[in-house]
Motif scaffolding. Structure first.
Motif, PDB file in Angstrom:
ATOM      1  N   VAL A 107       0.837  -0.747   0.165  1.00  0.00           N
ATOM      2  CA  VAL A 107      -0.301  -0.146  -0.205  1.00  0.00           C
ATOM      3  C   VAL A 107       0.626   1.440  -0.162  1.00  0.00           C
ATOM      4  O   VAL A 107       0.505   2.279   0.307  1.00  0.00           O
ATOM      5  N   ARG A 108       2.417   1.150  -0.126  1.00  0.00           N
ATOM      6  CA  ARG A 108       3.320   2.767  -0.176  1.00  0.00           C
ATOM      7  C   ARG A 108       3.187   3.105  -1.526  1.00  0.00           C
ATOM      8  O   ARG A 108       2.566   2.301  -2.065  1.00  0.00           O
ATOM      9  N   SER A 109       3.508   4.064  -1.957  1.00  0.00           N
ATOM     10  CA  SER A 109       4.042   4.420  -2.986  1.00  0.00           C
ATOM     11  C   SER A 109       4.484   3.987  -4.265  1.00  0.00           C
ATOM     12  O   SER A 109       5.623   3.281  -4.245  1.00  0.00           O
ATOM     13  N   ASN A 110       4.692   5.046  -5.036  1.00  0.00           N
ATOM     14  CA  ASN A 110       5.411   4.380  -6.019  1.00  0.00           C
ATOM     15  C   ASN A 110       7.329   3.833  -6.032  1.00  0.00           C
ATOM     16  O   ASN A 110       7.801   3.408  -5.727  1.00  0.00           O
ATOM     17  N   TYR A 111       7.648   5.352  -5.127  1.00  0.00           N
ATOM     18  CA  TYR A 111       9.295   5.556  -5.397  1.00  0.00           C
ATOM     19  C   TYR A 111       9.609   4.749  -4.408  1.00  0.00           C
ATOM     20  O   TYR A 111      10.870   4.518  -3.637  1.00  0.00           O
ATOM     21  N   LYS A 119       8.368 -10.023  -2.944  1.00  0.00           N
ATOM     22  CA  LYS A 119       8.242 -10.976  -3.728  1.00  0.00           C
ATOM     23  C   LYS A 119       7.017 -11.477  -3.987  1.00  0.00           C
ATOM     24  O   LYS A 119       6.142 -11.897  -3.546  1.00  0.00           O
ATOM     25  N   ASN A 120       7.355 -11.066  -5.570  1.00  0.00           N
ATOM     26  CA  ASN A 120       4.975 -11.107  -6.128  1.00  0.00           C
ATOM     27  C   ASN A 120       4.100 -10.617  -5.383  1.00  0.00           C
ATOM     28  O   ASN A 120       2.711 -10.436  -5.339  1.00  0.00           O
ATOM     29  N   ALA A 121       4.307  -9.300  -4.748  1.00  0.00           N
ATOM     30  CA  ALA A 121       3.768  -8.498  -4.317  1.00  0.00           C
ATOM     31  C   ALA A 121       2.553  -7.724  -5.491  1.00  0.00           C
ATOM     32  O   ALA A 121       3.568  -7.201  -5.899  1.00  0.00           O
ATOM     33  N   VAL A 122       0.991  -6.881  -5.208  1.00  0.00           N
ATOM     34  CA  VAL A 122       0.652  -6.276  -5.771  1.00  0.00           C
ATOM     35  C   VAL A 122       0.636  -5.589  -5.428  1.00  0.00           C
ATOM     36  O   VAL A 122       0.954  -4.832  -4.393  1.00  0.00           O
ATOM     37  N   THR A 123       1.426  -3.781  -5.845  1.00  0.00           N
ATOM     38  CA  THR A 123       1.873  -2.895  -5.992  1.00  0.00           C
ATOM     39  C   THR A 123       0.896  -1.853  -6.680  1.00  0.00           C
ATOM     40  O   THR A 123      -0.301  -2.263  -7.653  1.00  0.00           O
ATOM     41  N   LEU A 124       0.977  -0.560  -6.031  1.00  0.00           N
ATOM     42  CA  LEU A 124      -0.489   0.284  -6.538  1.00  0.00           C
ATOM     43  C   LEU A 124       0.334   1.872  -7.277  1.00  0.00           C
ATOM     44  O   LEU A 124       1.360   2.023  -6.666  1.00  0.00           O
ATOM     45  N   ASP A 125      -0.196   2.325  -8.590  1.00  0.00           N
ATOM     46  CA  ASP A 125       0.305   3.453  -8.921  1.00  0.00           C
ATOM     47  C   ASP A 125      -0.405   4.717  -8.026  1.00  0.00           C
ATOM     48  O   ASP A 125      -1.238   5.147  -8.676  1.00  0.00           O
TER      49      ASP A 125
END
Length: 323
Positions: free
Chosen positions: A135-139, A147-153
């Protein structure tokens, strides 16, 4: 290298009736203990990262936990060779983490905790019915993530609610959220539950606690931290570099700011890459007349501007007189 200092990362959701008065008293006590860092005070609780000498930090932790409101505060403690901050700031804000979710109260409803060792097992087994959600920011996840985590833009955590619609595909799965120290997950997991997600959990204590208790296994890259270190090594088992230099595209986990203050983009940039445009991200930035001198670090300390830690404190005159 002898590490006589500690850096403390902590938060506690607990009602503070008079945040302004608390801020004043807390700020003064931090100065008396020679601490530096950033602390946010709100009606909903306390959130901070501070550094100081070991004995001073231990005294601070004891005093915070002695307050019945913060008795359950969990400190993530790391040894460091020196202060990781230049100043001490204690500020009052509407939320202790800017989530644009002031109605969410994690003391009433939040995702269940997953302890670091259990999280390590989940990472190893990668069950099909489980999603690891960053749930963190892009940078932050650019330079390191599980590993294999879903990230948000997202550029800021306050953008998280707008992205939840993209997670609808995971509504029938178990979701385990994670962030740096756990505080964002308290509200992120609670908001997911509010939006109809039923099987929501969170990594207890975040990435930092996982690094301390589970050796950081399967965390790829480095962990972004909000102090002068910028990034820190976490994985003691199977480390790898996942980010690439913005200029050369070579593997790189060194985070810098563009030397052009009007750009100031926060990006991975290798020492070799920094030489191409004198610490800038592009030729255009390098040619800007206001470009900052590049000293090889890519870190541009903010001007102290006559910084006085007692400025604005109602009791500063009394303290100066006593001294």
């Amino acid at each position: 290298m002898k590490e006589d200092y500690l850096v403390l990362l902590y938060y506690c959701y607990s009602r503070i009736e008079d945040p302004e008065t608390f801020r004043e008293q807390h700020h003064l006590r931090c100065l008396e203990l020679n601490l530096r860092g950033r602390i946010i005070v709100a009606e909903e609780g306390l959130n901070g990262t501070v550094s100081g000498l070991r004995a001073d930090c231990e005294q601070y932790m004891a005093e915070v936990k002695a307050d019945p409101r913060f008795a359950d505060t969990e400190f993530k403690v790391e040894a460091v060779p020196d202060h990781t901050f230049a100043k001490m700031h204690v500020r009052v804000k509407p939320e202790i983490v800017h989530a644009s979710l002031p109605h969410i109260d994690p003391t009433k409803k939040t995702g269940g905790y997953v302890e670091p060792e259990e999280f390590r097992r989940i990472l190893k087994e990668q069950p099909e019915d489980t999603v690891i959600l960053d749930v963190r920011s892009n940078y932050e996840h650019m330079v390191g993530k599980f590993k294999n985590a879903v990230t948000l833009d997202i550029e800021n955590f306050r953008d998280f609610p707008e992205k939840v619609k993209e997670l609808e595909q995971y509504k029938d799965k178990k979701i385990v959220t994670y962030c740096t120290g756990g505080i964002k997950c308290e509200k992120a997991s609670a908001y997911l539950l509010e939006q109809g997600f039923e099987n929501v959990h969170q990594l207890h204590g975040g990435i930092i606690k996982y690094g301390i208790e589970a050796e950081g296994e399967d965390f790829e890259g480095k962990c972004y931290v909000f102090d002068n270190r910028v990034v820190k090594d976490l994985n003691k088992v199977n480390p790898k570099v996942i980010s690439r230099c913005y200029v050369t595209n070579e593997p790189c986990d060194r985070m810098v700011n563009c030397a052009n203050p009007h750009c100031n983009i926060h990006i991975p940039m290798s020492e070799e890459g920094a030489k191409v445009y004198n610490g800038c991200c592009s030729k255009e930035c390098m040619e800007n007349p206001d470009v900052r001198p590049y000293d090889g670090t890519g870190y541009y300390a903010k001007d102290m501007n006559g910084y006085n830690p007692y400025r604005g404190l109602k009791r500063k005159e009394a303290k100066a007189t006593n001294e």
